[in-house]
Write a protein that holds these residues in place. Sequence first.
Motif, PDB file in Angstrom:
ATOM      1  N   LEU A  53       0.898  -1.285  -0.267  1.00 23.60           N
ATOM      2  CA  LEU A  53      -0.084   0.070   0.009  1.00 23.60           C
ATOM      3  C   LEU A  53       0.900   1.272  -0.130  1.00 23.60           C
ATOM      4  O   LEU A  53       1.802   1.377   0.602  1.00 23.60           O
ATOM      5  CB  LEU A  53      -0.894  -0.108   1.257  1.00 23.60           C
ATOM      6  CG  LEU A  53      -2.070  -1.005   1.426  1.00 23.60           C
ATOM      7  CD1 LEU A  53      -2.735  -0.627   2.715  1.00 23.60           C
ATOM      8  CD2 LEU A  53      -3.020  -0.586   0.187  1.00 23.60           C
ATOM      9  N   VAL A  54       0.233   2.362  -0.737  1.00 26.53           N
ATOM     10  CA  VAL A  54       1.075   3.836  -0.613  1.00 26.53           C
ATOM     11  C   VAL A  54      -0.199   4.549  -0.389  1.00 26.53           C
ATOM     12  O   VAL A  54      -1.179   4.580  -1.135  1.00 26.53           O
ATOM     13  CB  VAL A  54       1.508   4.160  -1.733  1.00 26.53           C
ATOM     14  CG1 VAL A  54       1.980   5.478  -1.580  1.00 26.53           C
ATOM     15  CG2 VAL A  54       3.055   3.223  -2.235  1.00 26.53           C
ATOM     16  N   LEU A  55      -0.160   5.132   0.672  1.00 30.87           N
ATOM     17  CA  LEU A  55      -1.479   5.994   1.334  1.00 30.87           C
ATOM     18  C   LEU A  55      -0.959   7.511   1.386  1.00 30.87           C
ATOM     19  O   LEU A  55      -0.079   7.832   2.055  1.00 30.87           O
ATOM     20  CB  LEU A  55      -1.844   5.378   2.576  1.00 30.87           C
ATOM     21  CG  LEU A  55      -2.183   3.996   2.621  1.00 30.87           C
ATOM     22  CD1 LEU A  55      -2.440   3.397   4.316  1.00 30.87           C
ATOM     23  CD2 LEU A  55      -3.413   3.495   1.832  1.00 30.87           C
ATOM     24  N   ALA A  56      -1.914   8.258   0.430  1.00 33.73           N
ATOM     25  CA  ALA A  56      -1.196   9.526   0.371  1.00 33.73           C
ATOM     26  C   ALA A  56      -2.516  10.478   0.898  1.00 33.73           C
ATOM     27  O   ALA A  56      -3.551  10.445   0.521  1.00 33.73           O
ATOM     28  CB  ALA A  56      -1.049   9.924  -0.949  1.00 33.73           C
ATOM     29  N   SER A  57      -2.106  11.433   1.695  1.00 33.21           N
ATOM     30  CA  SER A  57      -3.021  12.283   2.087  1.00 33.21           C
ATOM     31  C   SER A  57      -4.364  11.886   2.864  1.00 33.21           C
ATOM     32  O   SER A  57      -5.400  12.653   2.510  1.00 33.21           O
ATOM     33  CB  SER A  57      -3.335  13.337   1.105  1.00 33.21           C
ATOM     34  OG  SER A  57      -2.080  13.895   0.630  1.00 33.21           O
ATOM     35  N   ILE A  64       3.310   5.416   3.987  1.00 32.02           N
ATOM     36  CA  ILE A  64       2.290   6.555   4.050  1.00 32.02           C
ATOM     37  C   ILE A  64       3.192   8.033   3.631  1.00 32.02           C
ATOM     38  O   ILE A  64       4.396   8.021   3.964  1.00 32.02           O
ATOM     39  CB  ILE A  64       1.930   6.785   5.671  1.00 32.02           C
ATOM     40  CG1 ILE A  64       1.494   5.349   5.932  1.00 32.02           C
ATOM     41  CG2 ILE A  64       0.922   7.906   5.787  1.00 32.02           C
ATOM     42  CD1 ILE A  64       1.380   5.381   7.777  1.00 32.02           C
ATOM     43  N   VAL A  65       2.588   8.711   2.716  1.00 30.00           N
ATOM     44  CA  VAL A  65       3.201   9.802   2.363  1.00 30.00           C
ATOM     45  C   VAL A  65       2.009  11.066   2.553  1.00 30.00           C
ATOM     46  O   VAL A  65       0.805  10.899   2.303  1.00 30.00           O
ATOM     47  CB  VAL A  65       3.469   9.745   0.979  1.00 30.00           C
ATOM     48  CG1 VAL A  65       2.402   9.485  -0.011  1.00 30.00           C
ATOM     49  CG2 VAL A  65       4.266  11.148   0.480  1.00 30.00           C
ATOM     50  N   ALA A  66       2.433  12.061   3.073  1.00 31.07           N
ATOM     51  CA  ALA A  66       1.391  13.340   3.096  1.00 31.07           C
ATOM     52  C   ALA A  66       2.342  14.655   2.973  1.00 31.07           C
ATOM     53  O   ALA A  66       3.338  14.732   3.338  1.00 31.07           O
ATOM     54  CB  ALA A  66       0.852  13.346   4.371  1.00 31.07           C
ATOM     55  N   GLY A  67       1.276  15.769   2.570  1.00 31.49           N
ATOM     56  CA  GLY A  67       2.359  16.959   2.792  1.00 31.49           C
ATOM     57  C   GLY A  67       2.075  17.439   4.119  1.00 31.49           C
ATOM     58  O   GLY A  67       1.304  17.468   4.905  1.00 31.49           O
ATOM     59  N   ALA A  68       3.114  18.033   4.559  1.00 29.93           N
ATOM     60  CA  ALA A  68       3.777  18.413   5.752  1.00 29.93           C
ATOM     61  C   ALA A  68       2.778  19.500   6.274  1.00 29.93           C
ATOM     62  O   ALA A  68       2.537  19.725   7.360  1.00 29.93           O
ATOM     63  CB  ALA A  68       5.123  18.729   6.132  1.00 29.93           C
ATOM     64  N   ARG A  81       0.930   5.894  11.140  1.00 30.52           N
ATOM     65  CA  ARG A  81       2.458   5.274  11.241  1.00 30.52           C
ATOM     66  C   ARG A  81       2.310   4.653  12.569  1.00 30.52           C
ATOM     67  O   ARG A  81       3.173   3.461  12.749  1.00 30.52           O
ATOM     68  CB  ARG A  81       3.342   6.334  11.280  1.00 30.52           C
ATOM     69  CG  ARG A  81       4.823   5.945  11.706  1.00 30.52           C
ATOM     70  CD  ARG A  81       5.327   4.773  10.708  1.00 30.52           C
ATOM     71  NE  ARG A  81       6.818   4.458  11.375  1.00 30.52           N
ATOM     72  CZ  ARG A  81       6.852   3.496  11.811  1.00 30.52           C
ATOM     73  NH1 ARG A  81       5.941   2.649  12.145  1.00 30.52           N
ATOM     74  NH2 ARG A  81       8.046   3.003  12.271  1.00 30.52           N
ATOM     75  N   ARG A  82       2.232   5.020  13.699  1.00 30.95           N
ATOM     76  CA  ARG A  82       2.066   4.183  14.993  1.00 30.95           C
ATOM     77  C   ARG A  82       1.209   3.087  15.015  1.00 30.95           C
ATOM     78  O   ARG A  82       1.467   1.955  15.699  1.00 30.95           O
ATOM     79  CB  ARG A  82       1.902   5.210  16.110  1.00 30.95           C
ATOM     80  CG  ARG A  82       2.771   6.386  16.214  1.00 30.95           C
ATOM     81  CD  ARG A  82       2.475   7.264  17.674  1.00 30.95           C
ATOM     82  NE  ARG A  82       1.369   7.650  17.572  1.00 30.95           N
ATOM     83  CZ  ARG A  82       0.994   9.085  17.200  1.00 30.95           C
ATOM     84  NH1 ARG A  82       1.951   9.523  16.489  1.00 30.95           N
ATOM     85  NH2 ARG A  82      -0.572   9.472  17.297  1.00 30.95           N
ATOM     86  N   ALA A  83       0.023   2.846  14.228  1.00 25.49           N
ATOM     87  CA  ALA A  83      -0.780   1.893  14.323  1.00 25.49           C
ATOM     88  C   ALA A  83      -0.425   0.730  13.422  1.00 25.49           C
ATOM     89  O   ALA A  83      -0.844  -0.532  13.677  1.00 25.49           O
ATOM     90  CB  ALA A  83      -2.210   2.489  13.769  1.00 25.49           C
ATOM     91  N   ILE A  84       0.194   0.937  12.383  1.00 25.59           N
ATOM     92  CA  ILE A  84       0.945  -0.239  11.566  1.00 25.59           C
ATOM     93  C   ILE A  84       2.237  -0.061  11.738  1.00 25.59           C
ATOM     94  O   ILE A  84       3.032   0.574  11.319  1.00 25.59           O
ATOM     95  CB  ILE A  84       0.578   0.236  10.114  1.00 25.59           C
ATOM     96  CG1 ILE A  84      -1.122   0.438   9.693  1.00 25.59           C
ATOM     97  CG2 ILE A  84       0.955  -0.787   9.221  1.00 25.59           C
ATOM     98  CD1 ILE A  84      -1.523   0.619   8.303  1.00 25.59           C
ATOM     99  N   LEU A  85       2.701  -1.298  12.346  1.00 21.56           N
ATOM    100  CA  LEU A  85       4.151  -1.413  12.704  1.00 21.56           C
ATOM    101  C   LEU A  85       5.071  -1.436  11.628  1.00 21.56           C
ATOM    102  O   LEU A  85       6.216  -0.972  11.865  1.00 21.56           O
ATOM    103  CB  LEU A  85       4.295  -2.624  13.815  1.00 21.56           C
ATOM    104  CG  LEU A  85       3.560  -2.690  15.138  1.00 21.56           C
ATOM    105  CD1 LEU A  85       3.899  -3.610  15.920  1.00 21.56           C
ATOM    106  CD2 LEU A  85       3.944  -1.332  15.821  1.00 21.56           C
ATOM    107  N   GLN A  86       4.810  -1.912  10.697  1.00 23.20           N
ATOM    108  CA  GLN A  86       5.763  -2.345   9.373  1.00 23.20           C
ATOM    109  C   GLN A  86       5.462  -1.023   8.340  1.00 23.20           C
ATOM    110  O   GLN A  86       5.958  -0.971   7.293  1.00 23.20           O
ATOM    111  CB  GLN A  86       5.469  -3.642   8.621  1.00 23.20           C
ATOM    112  CG  GLN A  86       4.133  -3.826   7.899  1.00 23.20           C
ATOM    113  CD  GLN A  86       2.855  -3.837   8.334  1.00 23.20           C
ATOM    114  OE1 GLN A  86       2.647  -3.683   9.711  1.00 23.20           O
ATOM    115  NE2 GLN A  86       1.870  -4.101   7.650  1.00 23.20           N
ATOM    116  N   SER A  87       4.931   0.137   8.749  1.00 19.54           N
ATOM    117  CA  SER A  87       4.638   1.139   7.932  1.00 19.54           C
ATOM    118  C   SER A  87       6.036   2.173   8.118  1.00 19.54           C
ATOM    119  O   SER A  87       6.404   2.261   8.989  1.00 19.54           O
ATOM    120  CB  SER A  87       3.443   1.834   8.134  1.00 19.54           C
ATOM    121  OG  SER A  87       3.205   2.368   9.270  1.00 19.54           O
TER     122      SER A  87
END
Length: 347
Positions: free
Chosen positions: A180-184, A284-288, A303-309
């Motif tokens: 998965l790549v999860l954006a914004s 996981i990718v997002a605009g800061a 990020r904290r919920a999915i350990l391998q992310s």
Amino acid sequence: MDFMNRHGAPDCHNPPADIVSNRRARRASHPRTASLIAAAGVLTAAALMNHHFAKRAERRNPPLGRFDEVEGVRLHYIERGEGPAIVLLHGNGSMIEDFTSSGLVDLAARSHRVIVFDRPGYGHSTRPRDRIWSAGKQADLIHAALARIGVSRAAILGHSWGASVALALAIRRPQTVCGLVLASGYYFPSARVDFALVSGPAMPLLGDIVRYTVAPIAGRLLWPLLMRKIFGPAPVPTKFRHFPKEMALRPSQIRAEAAESALLIPAAAATFRDYAALRMPVVIVAGAEDRLINPAGQSRRLRRAILQSTLRLVPGAGHMVHQTAPDAVMSAIEEMFSRVDARGSQG
């Protein structure tokens, strides 16, 4: 009787009070009736105008790809490139052209088979009204569509509302999703008044009137403000002029947009407890500096919920990170696939 004159005839100069009252009521009703007729005329004219604009938009923006009939939905999609498959799922209010105009499709197609869907109700895909198009329901549809075109396993990239669909697909059909790549994305339920305010056109009857009359006109007026919000603090890139905004302002698509605004919080509430069970690589990718969805409360928490992310926050970027920083999103895709390959080599 006091309304008879001295000759026993009705006194026309002094009619009874109930007759006077009725006359006044009839006179008062005339302006109200005229106002209602005028309002109905304005709404009818607006509906006809918006219908004309919608049909013109579809003529000027013909389908880019192919169609498949999947579970009663006429689903529009494009395919580019060869190699390991990656599916791109756009956000609310968007369509295939968002990804093509960003340059991300061309970047990914250099080494991957890229499949991009118009989700139900967007672009040239239909959205039957006989079901609620939750993230889970759309995930099932995408899974069925991939099976029909011969894709048994793929990586999924979802932007914004598309990230909700991507997560639902990974949770419901983990054997189909290699990464998965999860954006914004919006991943955890929270109070959002703005979502409720823009969900009105999804209501039956009254919402139908609004989306055929007022909503498209309001959308055109508010478009520059919306673009500043979703792109900010970055400017709207010149390449985004290729995005067909007139398609996004059709009454049919406005209904899909409103329905998904209403469903976004329930979608997060239905899935957030399952994130920890995911086992595939997740980037996981997002605009800061996302002004629409707070990355601290959403992406960092995921990020904290999915350990391998892993998490990539792009400096200076807002909600439309794939548009303003496509290279950063492509880098996230490459990281995800490298981790998929590493898992495969380890057996």
